[in-house]
Design a protein around this motif. Structure first.
Motif, mmCIF file in Angstrom:
data_model
loop_
_atom_site.group_PDB
_atom_site.id
_atom_site.type_symbol
_atom_site.label_atom_id
_atom_site.label_comp_id
_atom_site.label_asym_id
_atom_site.label_seq_id
_atom_site.Cartn_x
_atom_site.Cartn_y
_atom_site.Cartn_z
ATOM 1 N N LEU A 58 42.083 45.670 34.322
ATOM 2 C CA LEU A 58 42.079 44.985 35.406
ATOM 3 C C LEU A 58 43.299 43.596 35.281
ATOM 4 C CD1 LEU A 58 38.303 44.007 36.234
ATOM 5 C CD2 LEU A 58 39.665 45.731 37.111
ATOM 6 N N GLN A 59 43.455 43.219 34.322
ATOM 7 C CA GLN A 59 44.174 42.034 34.234
ATOM 8 C C GLN A 59 45.731 42.669 33.842
ATOM 9 O OE1 GLN A 59 41.764 39.749 31.135
ATOM 10 N NE2 GLN A 59 41.865 38.114 32.706
ATOM 11 N N ASN A 64 45.992 42.906 39.760
ATOM 12 C CA ASN A 64 44.745 43.043 39.349
ATOM 13 C C ASN A 64 44.542 44.489 39.584
ATOM 14 O OD1 ASN A 64 41.864 43.576 39.609
ATOM 15 N ND2 ASN A 64 41.361 41.612 40.028
ATOM 16 N N THR A 84 38.048 47.090 30.827
ATOM 17 C CA THR A 84 38.429 45.635 30.696
ATOM 18 C C THR A 84 37.575 44.562 29.763
ATOM 19 O OG1 THR A 84 38.512 43.661 32.274
ATOM 20 C CG2 THR A 84 37.055 45.394 32.743
ATOM 21 N N LEU A 86 36.646 42.029 31.155
ATOM 22 C CA LEU A 86 36.043 41.092 32.205
ATOM 23 C C LEU A 86 34.672 41.747 32.449
ATOM 24 C CD1 LEU A 86 38.993 40.313 34.640
ATOM 25 C CD2 LEU A 86 38.203 38.816 32.875
ATOM 26 N N SER A 91 34.287 40.424 39.002
ATOM 27 C CA SER A 91 35.045 41.343 38.793
ATOM 28 C C SER A 91 34.621 42.785 38.868
ATOM 29 C CB SER A 91 35.722 41.134 37.226
ATOM 30 O OG SER A 91 36.314 40.046 36.914
ATOM 31 N N ALA A 95 35.906 45.639 41.490
ATOM 32 C CA ALA A 95 36.314 46.714 40.928
ATOM 33 C C ALA A 95 35.637 48.090 41.727
ATOM 34 C CB ALA A 95 36.309 46.703 39.539
ATOM 35 N N GLU A 204 38.992 41.178 45.549
ATOM 36 C CA GLU A 204 37.911 40.168 45.779
ATOM 37 C C GLU A 204 37.803 39.728 47.301
ATOM 38 O OE1 GLU A 204 37.329 36.925 42.958
ATOM 39 O OE2 GLU A 204 39.413 37.490 42.252
#
Length: 219
Positions: A58-59, A64, A84, A86, A91, A95, A204
């Motif tokens: 993700l990061q 993203n 990830t 997260l 998150s 996702a 998001e």
């Protein structure tokens, strides 16, 4: 014997990228198609290599990783599995709402990771226990129903159009072309959307707008 399933790895940490490469290549049912460290590199691979599953962090340095998912899905039938560190609710939900086929945390042991990849390839949705907790919570509380929203969070018609285009996988430049405005103007709309919805990424924003009933869940 069937051919190994081809895996694309999108992970910015070089050490972890090599580790994932080794884990995948160690299983005869899988092979690494490529490894990339950012979204731009992954997008370049879409047109050049056949991939059965994308393993996505993700990061990433240029965005993203969840924002990659609808774009990859629009180009083919490959699965997209998030991997990830997260494990927070936002998150996880963002996702999965983007279309990801599963969500695993990076502390997943090698055997479980391979099993998760194979499970996703077979049409299942592997979810780490921590991520599954949030899904159960959503189900129990019925939070997928549209919620009342304050007036100052209402998006303008053009802001809604931008979000709809993003939910279909379009980039800033592509959205600008459809709306016949400049990419810079699109970015201004995005800033306003983030502020009104109190979010920090496209995925998001799409998730929150769907929850609020601003855009349809099928867009």
């Amino acid at each position: 014997m069937p051919r190994p399933r081809r895996i694309g790895i999108v992970e910015d940490d070089a050490h972890l990228r090599r580790y994932l490469n080794d884990v995948v290549d160690a299983d005869p049912r899988l092979e690494v198609a490529f490894t990339e460290g950012d979204m731009a590199g992954a997008l370049r691979r879409i047109e050049t290599l056949a991939v059965d599953l994308w393993l996505i962090d993700l990061q990433l340095p240029d965005g993203n990783g969840a924002d990659l998912v609808p774009r990859l899905k629009a180009r083919g039938k490959a699965k997209c599995l998030i991997l990830t560190v997260l494990g927070d609710r936002t998150s996880v939900i963002a996702a999965l709402d983007s279309g990801a086929d599963g969500y695993l945390l990076k502390d997943t042991d090698p055997k479980a990771l391979v099993e998760g990849i194979l499970s996703a390839l077979d049409g299942y949705a592997p979810i780490s226990p921590q991520a599954a907790h949030f899904l159960l919570d959503l189900y129990q509380q019925g939070t997928r129903q549209a919620r009342q929203r304050p007036e100052d969070s209402v998006l303008t018609t053009r802001e809604q159009e931008v979000l709809r285009l993003f939910s279909r996988g379009l980039s800033y430049r592509e959205a600008a072309g459809v709306l016949e405005i400049s990419p810079h103007t699109v970015r201004d709309y995005v800033k306003a959307i983030y502020r009104k919805l109190s979010v920090h990424s496209r995925s998001e924003a799409i998730f929150e707008a769907r929850q609020l009933g601003i855009i349809s869940s099928v867009e």
